[in-house]
Design an enzyme around this catalytic site. Structure first.
Site, short mmCIF file in Angstrom:
data_model
loop_
_atom_site.label_atom_id
_atom_site.label_comp_id
_atom_site.label_asym_id
_atom_site.label_seq_id
_atom_site.Cartn_x
_atom_site.Cartn_y
_atom_site.Cartn_z
CG ASP A 138 -2.00 -1.03 1.17
OD1 ASP A 138 -2.40 -1.39 0.05
OD2 ASP A 138 -2.44 -1.50 2.23
CE1 TYR A 159 3.31 -6.47 4.69
CE2 TYR A 159 2.65 -8.68 5.35
CZ TYR A 159 2.79 -7.72 4.37
OH TYR A 159 2.41 -7.98 3.09
CG ASP A 177 -4.86 2.70 5.17
OD1 ASP A 177 -5.21 3.91 5.14
OD2 ASP A 177 -4.82 1.99 4.14
NE ARG A 215 -5.29 -2.16 3.44
CZ ARG A 215 -6.11 -2.02 2.41
NH1 ARG A 215 -7.05 -1.11 2.43
NH2 ARG A 215 -6.00 -2.81 1.37
#
Length: 322
Positions: free
Chosen positions: A38, A66, A80, A196
């Site tokens: 993203d 992540y 987000d 997300r």
């Protein structure tokens, strides 16, 4: 100029923008990435260059890792920090309790994390590039449309809280003094996972709206963020003609696959797309195998046929002229 680059994507640009910049820096048209990040996210973006772009299909399903910050206090329409805050009646009540001093215990946080580990179903967010009816979901979302999406199964190998370094007591939540709390987490997951959505579902387990405030991809398969180079560093290597220090050969991109080193005669057969017979390989039917020349240069990727003990090239990246 064929191989793999590990780029440390900066925040604020798309993965496609990174590809465009790499094309410009290297003056090479054939450049592609193996997994979108993203725009607000940073970290590992695996970039394939030259004939190595043909290998993208073998890298797209690698697991990811992540580090993220989940902000508890409200949800957003994108999941987000770039989205608009949204509230429903249940969240407003829960957030009112938070603002009045209620906190979540370490046990509650761990239980919420545990409930989202393993194989889970995720509903793709509307603000995603997933296609439905030939249209990308984010295109419909921008027009104010919301459509029903089928859940997809993903695997969360690890979902854990990271203690705040600034909190000697080991307290997990950072109080932002505005009614929101931040939780630092590490996520290891299968390809296709939306972090997300994981953040939103975590908030639901605690009865409060949540979204991702930060997201950094630290690993794709075996490619670590410590290997990654910024776009500025890539420019410098290109200018100094030291690209070989950062551009891994195609064979290294597929290091997880078994391999066969071929004779010169077999290399010629493979370059022409012809199958090869192998003896006692011990591979599974349909397993992907690297085919290399005597100098360990990747020639092709083949499928193993257990019925007749043959290797059939599915992607050939080396030609006679190469």
């Amino acid at each position: 100029m064929d191989g793999l680059l590990i780029i440390d994507k900066p925040a604020g640009i798309t993965s496609h923008d990174v590809v465009a910049q790499v094309r410009h820096i290297l003056q090479e048209r054939r450049v592609g990435h193996t997994g979108t990040l993203d725009p607000f996210a940073t970290g590992v973006l695996a970039i394939l260059v030259g004939r190595a772009t043909r290998l993208a299909q073998f890298l797209s399903d690698l697991e990811k890792e992540y580090e993220a910050v989940i902000r508890l206090g409200y949800a957003t329409d994108t999941g987000d920090i770039t989205g608009k805050p949204i509230h429903n009646s249940e969240q407003v009540a829960a957030e009112g309790a938070v603002n009045s001093g209620k906190r979540w215990s370490r046990e509650q946080i761990e239980a919420a994390l545990e409930s989202l580990r393993g194989e889970i179903d995720q509903i793709p967010p509307m603000y995603s590039a997933k296609k439905q009816g030939g249209r990308k979901l984010y295109e419909l979302a921008r027009r104010g449309e919301e459509v029903e999406r089928k859940p997809a199964q993903v695997c969360i190998y690890n979902f854990e809280a990271i203690n705040l370094a600034s909190k000697p007591s080991g307290e997990l939540l950072k109080d932002n003094r505005d009614g929101t709390f931040d939780l630092q987490v590490r996520v290891e997951c299968s390809s296709g996972t939306y972090v997300r959505t994981l953040a939103e579902d975590f908030g639901k387990r605690l009865g409060v709206g949540a979204h991702l405030a930060e997201l950094r991809r630290t690993r794709v398969g075996d490619f670590q963020v410590q290997q990654a180079k910024t776009l500025e560093q890539l420019k410098l290597h290109f200018a100094e003609e030291s690209l070989g220090k950062v551009l891994s050969p195609p064979d290294e991109a597929l290091a997880r696959l078994p391999y066969v080193d071929l004779s010169a005669g077999d290399v010629r057969r493979v370059r022409n797309g012809l199958s090869l017979k192998v003896s006692q390989p011990g591979w599974n039917n349909g397993e992907r195998i690297r085919l290399r020349d005597e100098k360990r240069n990747l020639i092709a990727v083949a499928d193993f046929n257990a019925a007749d003990g043959s290797l059939h090239p599915v992607v050939v990246i080396a030609t006679e002229s190469s």
